[in-house]
Write an enzyme that holds these catalytic residues in place. Structure first.
Site, mmCIF file in Angstrom:
data_model
loop_
_atom_site.group_PDB
_atom_site.id
_atom_site.type_symbol
_atom_site.label_atom_id
_atom_site.label_comp_id
_atom_site.label_asym_id
_atom_site.label_seq_id
_atom_site.Cartn_x
_atom_site.Cartn_y
_atom_site.Cartn_z
ATOM 1 N N THR A 182 105.699 -34.700 -80.818
ATOM 2 C CA THR A 182 105.815 -33.406 -80.148
ATOM 3 C C THR A 182 106.751 -33.511 -78.945
ATOM 4 O OG1 THR A 182 104.542 -31.886 -78.749
ATOM 5 C CG2 THR A 182 103.663 -34.079 -78.965
ATOM 6 N N ASP A 183 107.297 -32.368 -78.539
ATOM 7 C CA ASP A 183 108.116 -32.346 -77.316
ATOM 8 C C ASP A 183 107.249 -32.488 -76.058
ATOM 9 O OD1 ASP A 183 106.888 -29.852 -77.407
ATOM 10 O OD2 ASP A 183 108.729 -28.688 -77.124
ATOM 11 N N GLU A 184 105.918 -32.355 -76.237
ATOM 12 C CA GLU A 184 105.042 -32.383 -75.049
ATOM 13 C C GLU A 184 105.007 -33.752 -74.383
ATOM 14 O OE1 GLU A 184 101.431 -30.187 -75.511
ATOM 15 O OE2 GLU A 184 102.276 -28.925 -77.081
ATOM 16 N N TYR A 202 96.249 -34.962 -74.588
ATOM 17 C CA TYR A 202 96.893 -34.850 -75.902
ATOM 18 C C TYR A 202 98.283 -35.475 -75.869
ATOM 19 C CZ TYR A 202 99.799 -32.742 -79.561
ATOM 20 O OH TYR A 202 100.703 -32.554 -80.579
ATOM 21 N N LYS A 229 99.876 -38.837 -77.776
ATOM 22 C CA LYS A 229 101.041 -38.752 -78.682
ATOM 23 C C LYS A 229 102.154 -39.681 -78.166
ATOM 24 C CE LYS A 229 101.603 -36.505 -81.867
ATOM 25 N NZ LYS A 229 101.256 -36.743 -83.311
HETATM 26 P P1 NAD Z 1 96.239 -29.700 -87.227
HETATM 27 O O1 NAD Z 1 95.295 -29.897 -86.095
HETATM 28 O O2 NAD Z 1 96.376 -28.363 -87.849
HETATM 29 O O3 NAD Z 1 95.849 -30.714 -88.419
HETATM 30 C C1 NAD Z 1 95.563 -32.054 -88.197
HETATM 31 C C2 NAD Z 1 95.081 -32.646 -89.520
HETATM 32 O O4 NAD Z 1 94.814 -34.037 -89.310
HETATM 33 C C3 NAD Z 1 93.795 -32.021 -90.057
HETATM 34 O O5 NAD Z 1 93.902 -31.771 -91.438
HETATM 35 C C4 NAD Z 1 92.743 -33.083 -89.769
HETATM 36 O O6 NAD Z 1 91.661 -33.053 -90.700
HETATM 37 C C5 NAD Z 1 93.567 -34.364 -89.889
HETATM 38 N N1 NAD Z 1 92.955 -35.462 -89.139
HETATM 39 C C6 NAD Z 1 92.547 -35.459 -87.845
HETATM 40 N N2 NAD Z 1 92.011 -36.644 -87.517
HETATM 41 C C7 NAD Z 1 92.121 -37.441 -88.617
HETATM 42 C C8 NAD Z 1 91.784 -38.777 -88.904
HETATM 43 N N3 NAD Z 1 91.185 -39.550 -87.975
HETATM 44 N N4 NAD Z 1 92.051 -39.275 -90.124
HETATM 45 C C9 NAD Z 1 92.643 -38.506 -91.080
HETATM 46 N N5 NAD Z 1 92.986 -37.212 -90.868
HETATM 47 C C10 NAD Z 1 92.728 -36.675 -89.648
HETATM 48 O O7 NAD Z 1 97.641 -30.270 -86.737
HETATM 49 P P2 NAD Z 1 99.107 -29.695 -86.917
HETATM 50 O O8 NAD Z 1 99.307 -28.587 -85.971
HETATM 51 O O9 NAD Z 1 99.372 -29.497 -88.351
HETATM 52 O O10 NAD Z 1 99.958 -30.929 -86.368
HETATM 53 C C11 NAD Z 1 100.377 -31.979 -87.248
HETATM 54 C C12 NAD Z 1 101.174 -33.000 -86.460
HETATM 55 O O11 NAD Z 1 102.296 -32.372 -85.863
HETATM 56 C C13 NAD Z 1 100.396 -33.665 -85.327
HETATM 57 O O12 NAD Z 1 100.741 -35.027 -85.298
HETATM 58 C C14 NAD Z 1 100.891 -32.941 -84.085
HETATM 59 O O13 NAD Z 1 100.809 -33.767 -82.946
HETATM 60 C C15 NAD Z 1 102.323 -32.652 -84.474
HETATM 61 N N6 NAD Z 1 102.924 -31.480 -83.823
HETATM 62 C C16 NAD Z 1 102.301 -30.267 -83.916
HETATM 63 C C17 NAD Z 1 102.890 -29.158 -83.327
HETATM 64 C C18 NAD Z 1 102.266 -27.793 -83.438
HETATM 65 O O14 NAD Z 1 102.784 -26.861 -82.838
HETATM 66 N N7 NAD Z 1 101.201 -27.615 -84.180
HETATM 67 C C19 NAD Z 1 104.099 -29.291 -82.636
HETATM 68 C C20 NAD Z 1 104.713 -30.548 -82.564
HETATM 69 C C21 NAD Z 1 104.114 -31.635 -83.182
HETATM 70 P P1 TYD Z 2 99.027 -23.699 -77.498
HETATM 71 O O1 TYD Z 2 99.211 -22.850 -78.708
HETATM 72 O O2 TYD Z 2 97.679 -24.239 -77.193
HETATM 73 O O3 TYD Z 2 100.111 -24.874 -77.600
HETATM 74 P P2 TYD Z 2 100.524 -25.976 -76.474
HETATM 75 O O4 TYD Z 2 99.579 -25.977 -75.376
HETATM 76 O O5 TYD Z 2 100.445 -27.229 -77.286
HETATM 77 O O6 TYD Z 2 101.924 -25.603 -76.086
HETATM 78 O O7 TYD Z 2 99.512 -22.873 -76.243
HETATM 79 C C1 TYD Z 2 100.806 -22.307 -76.202
HETATM 80 C C2 TYD Z 2 100.954 -21.651 -74.845
HETATM 81 O O8 TYD Z 2 100.047 -20.545 -74.767
HETATM 82 C C3 TYD Z 2 100.600 -22.566 -73.703
HETATM 83 O O9 TYD Z 2 101.462 -22.261 -72.595
HETATM 84 C C4 TYD Z 2 99.171 -22.192 -73.360
HETATM 85 C C5 TYD Z 2 99.131 -20.710 -73.671
HETATM 86 N N1 TYD Z 2 97.819 -20.168 -74.118
HETATM 87 C C6 TYD Z 2 97.299 -19.041 -73.521
HETATM 88 O O10 TYD Z 2 97.912 -18.442 -72.606
HETATM 89 N N2 TYD Z 2 96.098 -18.553 -73.973
HETATM 90 C C7 TYD Z 2 95.390 -19.169 -74.958
HETATM 91 O O11 TYD Z 2 94.268 -18.696 -75.306
HETATM 92 C C8 TYD Z 2 95.953 -20.336 -75.579
HETATM 93 C C9 TYD Z 2 95.205 -21.047 -76.677
HETATM 94 C C10 TYD Z 2 97.175 -20.806 -75.127
#
Ligand code: NAD
Ligand code: TYD
Length: 337
Positions: free
Chosen positions: A123-125, A150, A154
């Site tokens: 992630t960019d975070e 988090y 990562k």
């Molecule tokens: P999500 O939370 O929707 O899904 C995570 C999945 O991982 C679930 O299916 C869960 O059951 C599985 N999981 C969790 N713990 C596990 C374990 N111990 N063993 C096996 N499986 C396990 O996540 P997402 O939003 O699809 O994100 C996927 C990846 O992308 C992550 O690595 C996250 O850090 C990265 N990412 C997500 C975002 C975003 O905006 N969602 C952005 C940048 C990077």
């Molecule tokens: P989120 O979807 O949790 O992603 P991340 O924190 O990983 O960027 O949040 C996106 C943005 O929205 C973040 O600035 C936090 C804000 N946010 C709210 O303002 N209200 C909410 O209820 C949630 C879940 C997030």
């Protein structure tokens, strides 16, 4: 190719599996997922029944189970993680276990299985925050400054992945990606939370002043970027992947969703801010464009419209997700804010 996908029952992983089975007609996909609260096999209806797809329930921290399941795979795409910042603030332990220990277990297994590529989704975070009113953007060489549990876990995982490349020669690639959105996104994250709360006639909580900025990436653009990295990426390299947003604040995102749904802005409810809330993210994806030919397919507004339409159409999916454990989490996260 036989791809071992971790976390394929989650949001991005399930979109990736649909994408891969559609775009690569001869490849096989193994989906290894523990099915935590965020894992949902309903996301994979349509893939089930496909002879090239197999689901294995298992935990990435379980070395024996990982080794058994990974045997015979040539490529690993690692999505599995605990992913929600607010949950990491409520309880960081499981984030360390899954994101750090789990990644290290997978790296060992990948070395033993002699895979040709280990692609790690990050992630960019990990880069921390940028300030409002600047043109700065995260790049592959931006120093790591994670500010919440988090992003710290990562970041630790990213370092381990790169260390396994330099120390043991594991052929890794890493992508640091912007906030994704699209179908099957768990409604604890801002965009699906806002859409589904509005569809239920509930308020939309906005943290702090709402002037926080994310770089928004549609999930299909992300899947295409991973495909390009697997095809053309160089091992040992990192690629930053972002979308086409230009400093759209959370408040503006929610107002766009309200307009798309024909709802009322009175649904916006400002609530107490998240601790250590990163102010602004922006990604410079010029390396991916130059070296891989990556480009997002559509504008943020176009993808947002399609996403809102998906949630309008798939009410049963998110209504089931929003029952059970979700209710307990929502109460813990939002009461007294
Ligand atoms: P999500 O939370 O929707 O899904 C995570 C999945 O991982 C679930 O299916 C869960 O059951 C599985 N999981 C969790 N713990 C596990 C374990 N111990 N063993 C096996 N499986 C396990 O996540 P997402 O939003 O699809 O994100 C996927 C990846 O992308 C992550 O690595 C996250 O850090 C990265 N990412 C997500 C975002 C975003 O905006 N969602 C952005 C940048 C990077
Ligand atoms: P989120 O979807 O949790 O992603 P991340 O924190 O990983 O960027 O949040 C996106 C943005 O929205 C973040 O600035 C936090 C804000 N946010 C709210 O303002 N209200 C909410 O209820 C949630 C879940 C997030």
């Amino acid at each position: 190719m036989k791809i071992f996908v971790t976390g394929g029952a989650g949001f991005i992983g399930s979109n990736f599996i649909h994408y891969w089975l559609r775009e690569h007609a001869r490849d096989e996909v193994v989906n290894f997922d523990a099915l935590t609260y965020a894992g949902n096999l309903e996301n994979l209806r349509g893939a089930e029944g496909n002879k090239r797809y197999r689901f294995i329930k298992g935990d990435i921290t379980d070395a024996a189970a990982v080794a058994r399941a990974m045997a015979g795979s040539d490529t690993v795409v690692h999505f599995a993680a605990e992913t929600h910042v607010d949950r990491s603030i409520l309880g960081p332990t499981v984030f360390v276990q899954t994101n750090v220990v789990g990644t290290q277990v997978l790296l060992d297994a990948a070395l033993a299985a002699k895979v040709q590529r280990f692609h790690h989704i990050s992630t960019d975070e990990v880069f921390g925050q940028l300030m409002l009113g600047t043109n700065e953007a995260f790049r592959e060489d931006t120093p790591y400054r994670p500010r919440n549990p988090y992003s710290a876990t990562k970041a630790a995982a990213d370092h381990l992945v790169r260390a396994y490349h330099t120390t043991y020669g594991l052929p890794v690639t890493v992508s640091n990606t912007a906030n994704n959105f699209g179908p099957y996104m768990f409604p604890e994250k801002l965009i699906p939370l806002a859409i589904t709360n509005l569809l239920e006639g509930k308020p939309v909580p906005i943290y702090g002043d709402g002037k926080y900025v994310r770089d928004w990436l549609y999930v299909d653009d992300h899947c295409r970027a991973i495909d390009l990295i697997l095809e053309k990426g160089k091992t040992g390299e990192t690629y930053c992947i972002g979308g086409l947003t230009q400093d759209v604040s959370n408040l503006e995102v929610v107002k766009k969703i309200i307009a798309l749904l024909g709802a009322n802005e009175s649904a916006i409810q400002f609530v107490k801010d998240r601790p250590a809330h990163d102010r602004r993210y922006a990604i410079d994806w010029s390396k991916a464009e130059r070296e891989l030919g990556y480009q997002p397919a559509h504008s943020f507004d176009e993808w947002l419209g399609k996403t809102v339409a998906w949630y309008q159409k798939n009410t049963a999916w998110w209504q089931r997700v929003k029952s059970g454990e979700y209710r307990d989490y929502y109460r813990r996260q939002y009461e007294n804010r």
